[in-house]
Design an enzyme around this catalytic site. Structure first.
Site, PDB file in Angstrom:
ATOM      1  N   GLY A   1       0.800  -1.217   0.000  1.00  0.00           N
ATOM      2  CA  GLY A   1       0.000   0.000   0.000  1.00  0.00           C
ATOM      3  C   GLY A   1       0.831   1.265   0.000  1.00  0.00           C
ATOM      4  O   GLY A   1       0.595   2.181  -0.795  1.00  0.00           O
TER       5      GLY A   1
ATOM      6  N   SER B   1       2.986  -6.260   6.951  1.00  0.00           N
ATOM      7  CA  SER B   1       2.555  -4.950   7.434  1.00  0.00           C
ATOM      8  C   SER B   1       1.558  -5.021   8.575  1.00  0.00           C
ATOM      9  O   SER B   1       1.119  -3.980   9.082  1.00  0.00           O
ATOM     10  CB  SER B   1       1.950  -4.139   6.290  1.00  0.00           C
ATOM     11  OG  SER B   1       0.820  -4.797   5.742  1.00  0.00           O
TER      12      SER B   1
ATOM     13  N   SER C   1       0.234   6.743  10.410  1.00  0.00           N
ATOM     14  CA  SER C   1      -0.832   6.094   9.636  1.00  0.00           C
ATOM     15  C   SER C   1      -0.832   6.715   8.245  1.00  0.00           C
ATOM     16  O   SER C   1      -1.376   7.805   8.055  1.00  0.00           O
ATOM     17  CB  SER C   1      -2.195   6.321  10.304  1.00  0.00           C
ATOM     18  OG  SER C   1      -2.163   5.992  11.674  1.00  0.00           O
TER      19      SER C   1
ATOM     20  N   TYR D   1       4.804  -7.691  15.491  1.00  0.00           N
ATOM     21  CA  TYR D   1       5.115  -6.729  14.430  1.00  0.00           C
ATOM     22  C   TYR D   1       5.889  -5.542  15.007  1.00  0.00           C
ATOM     23  O   TYR D   1       6.902  -5.098  14.435  1.00  0.00           O
ATOM     24  CB  TYR D   1       3.824  -6.249  13.774  1.00  0.00           C
ATOM     25  CG  TYR D   1       3.992  -5.104  12.817  1.00  0.00           C
ATOM     26  CD1 TYR D   1       4.384  -5.321  11.500  1.00  0.00           C
ATOM     27  CD2 TYR D   1       3.764  -3.794  13.227  1.00  0.00           C
ATOM     28  CE1 TYR D   1       4.546  -4.253  10.620  1.00  0.00           C
ATOM     29  CE2 TYR D   1       3.918  -2.729  12.358  1.00  0.00           C
ATOM     30  CZ  TYR D   1       4.314  -2.957  11.050  1.00  0.00           C
ATOM     31  OH  TYR D   1       4.474  -1.905  10.189  1.00  0.00           O
TER      32      TYR D   1
ATOM     33  N   ARG E   1      -8.173   8.325  16.188  1.00  0.00           N
ATOM     34  CA  ARG E   1      -6.739   8.148  16.453  1.00  0.00           C
ATOM     35  C   ARG E   1      -5.916   8.629  15.274  1.00  0.00           C
ATOM     36  O   ARG E   1      -4.896   9.304  15.446  1.00  0.00           O
ATOM     37  CB  ARG E   1      -6.439   6.685  16.753  1.00  0.00           C
ATOM     38  CG  ARG E   1      -4.952   6.358  16.856  1.00  0.00           C
ATOM     39  CD  ARG E   1      -4.734   4.881  17.149  1.00  0.00           C
ATOM     40  NE  ARG E   1      -3.366   4.480  16.936  1.00  0.00           N
ATOM     41  CZ  ARG E   1      -2.862   4.089  15.758  1.00  0.00           C
ATOM     42  NH1 ARG E   1      -3.640   4.053  14.683  1.00  0.00           N
ATOM     43  NH2 ARG E   1      -1.599   3.749  15.650  1.00  0.00           N
TER      44      ARG E   1
ATOM     45  N   SER F   1       7.688   2.032  12.638  1.00  0.00           N
ATOM     46  CA  SER F   1       6.261   2.170  12.879  1.00  0.00           C
ATOM     47  C   SER F   1       5.980   2.697  14.276  1.00  0.00           C
ATOM     48  O   SER F   1       6.772   2.502  15.204  1.00  0.00           O
ATOM     49  CB  SER F   1       5.585   0.804  12.708  1.00  0.00           C
ATOM     50  OG  SER F   1       4.247   0.813  13.165  1.00  0.00           O
ATOM     51  N   ASN F   2       4.824   3.336  14.413  1.00  0.00           N
ATOM     52  CA  ASN F   2       4.353   3.732  15.734  1.00  0.00           C
ATOM     53  C   ASN F   2       4.205   2.529  16.657  1.00  0.00           C
ATOM     54  O   ASN F   2       4.256   2.661  17.880  1.00  0.00           O
ATOM     55  CB  ASN F   2       3.030   4.486  15.622  1.00  0.00           C
ATOM     56  CG  ASN F   2       1.883   3.617  15.137  1.00  0.00           C
ATOM     57  OD1 ASN F   2       1.150   3.018  15.931  1.00  0.00           O
ATOM     58  ND2 ASN F   2       1.694   3.524  13.829  1.00  0.00           N
TER      59      ASN F   2
ATOM     60  N   LYS G   1       9.868  -3.976  14.314  1.00  0.00           N
ATOM     61  CA  LYS G   1      10.279  -2.619  13.974  1.00  0.00           C
ATOM     62  C   LYS G   1      11.352  -2.110  14.938  1.00  0.00           C
ATOM     63  O   LYS G   1      12.235  -1.337  14.549  1.00  0.00           O
ATOM     64  CB  LYS G   1       9.062  -1.693  13.969  1.00  0.00           C
ATOM     65  CG  LYS G   1       8.064  -2.028  12.861  1.00  0.00           C
ATOM     66  CD  LYS G   1       8.724  -2.030  11.488  1.00  0.00           C
ATOM     67  CE  LYS G   1       7.758  -2.317  10.380  1.00  0.00           C
ATOM     68  NZ  LYS G   1       8.378  -2.278   9.024  1.00  0.00           N
TER      69      LYS G   1
ATOM     70  N   GLY H   1       8.156  -6.158   3.905  1.00  0.00           N
ATOM     71  CA  GLY H   1       7.861  -6.945   5.097  1.00  0.00           C
ATOM     72  C   GLY H   1       6.371  -7.101   5.294  1.00  0.00           C
ATOM     73  O   GLY H   1       5.557  -6.532   4.564  1.00  0.00           O
TER      74      GLY H   1
END
Length: 273
Positions: A14, A75, A166, A137, A175, A111-112, A141, A73
């Site tokens: 994506g 996601s 995001s 996940y 969020r 990532s967050n 990261k 990777g």
């Protein structure tokens, strides 16, 4: 003049699809790698069908590359064995292939969820906050960031790990009004990461200049990032969905519902046995 060549792993995903048209430009060649099919397009991109876990394929893909943009990777959350093989080992393979090929710059999609268990109640969260992963996940990261730090310190590679909030065309819930990274700002941020002189190793937030914000963009701005988008233009539509529970997982943790029971991978795996 030799064109700049950027290798994008996970290019069929994506985020890869969102960034491709925004990173294509004259004087640049995008080399797009994924195990999934990639549209050849009309932008002169070089297509590589391969896995980030294939060391030989990755070394070949890194030849003549100036920048590695590692998006490849899994996601979302998966069982430990899959996360270990694809996200952690695959990131090692990608970085080591880049090292052997002499790639000078790597930009890593963190990532967050690497710090998902942090609560946003005490003000803007620093980009380099200590890891508090919310899932397997998220652990992957954290490992990705650690690998980036190693390759910067030991081998002199310029490495920027971007803790992406995001990244979608539009935020989907309350969020994401706080964590949204517009695709256009995503491209602006990655361009800054590509061009920043001698970054060493950095961790920065990947988010737009949102009115409702949970994270600090100062480290990214220090690299030259100038965000132009704000999730607030979608706020009326999202607010109309109703006020979220302030004590629920969605709004209590940076990682949102990933911190809740629906994302408990160990529990899911145990129930499947």
């Amino acid at each position: 003049m030799k064109p700049q060549r950027i290798l994008i792993t996970g290019a069929a995903g994506g985020m890869g699809r969102l960034l491709r048209p925004r990173l294509a430009r004259p004087g640049r060649v995008l080399r797009l790698l994924d195990i999934a099919p990639i549209d050849p397009g009309d932008d002169g991109a070089e297509i590589v069908r391969a896995s980030v876990t294939d060391a030989d394929a990755m070394e070949a893909a890194c030849r003549d590359v100036d920048v590695l943009l590692h998006l490849g990777g899994l996601s979302t959350e998966h069982c430990w064995e899959q996360i270990l093989e694809v996200n952690i080992h695959g990131s090692y393979v990608a970085l080591d292939a880049a090292r052997r090929a002499g790639v000078a710059r790597a930009v890593l999609a963190s990532s967050n969820h690497a710090i998902g268990y942090l609560r946003p109640e005490d003000g803007d969260i620093d980009a380099a906050a200590f890891p508090r992963p919310d899932t397997h996940y998220g652990v992957s990261k954290v490992a990705l960031e650690a690998l980036g730090s190693l390759y910067a310190d030991r081998y002199g590679m310029g490495v920027v790990a971007v803790r992406i909030g995001s990244c979608f065309e539009r935020p989907k819930d309350a969020r994401m009004l706080r964590t949204w990274l517009s695709p256009d700002d995503g491209a602006r941020l990655f361009e800054a990461c590509f061009a920043a002189p001698a970054p060493g190793f950095r961790v920065v937030w990947g988010a737009s200049d949102n009115t409702r914000h949970w994270v600090s963009l100062e480290p990214a701005r220090a690299l030259g990032y100038a965000p132009q988008d704000d999730s607030e233009r979608f706020a009326a539509e999202i607010d109309a969905q109703g006020e979220p529970d302030p004590d629920g997982f969605l709004m209590s943790y940076l990682g949102g519902t990933w911190c809740g029971p629906d994302w408990n991978t160990a529990e899911k795996e145990a129930s499947a046995r």
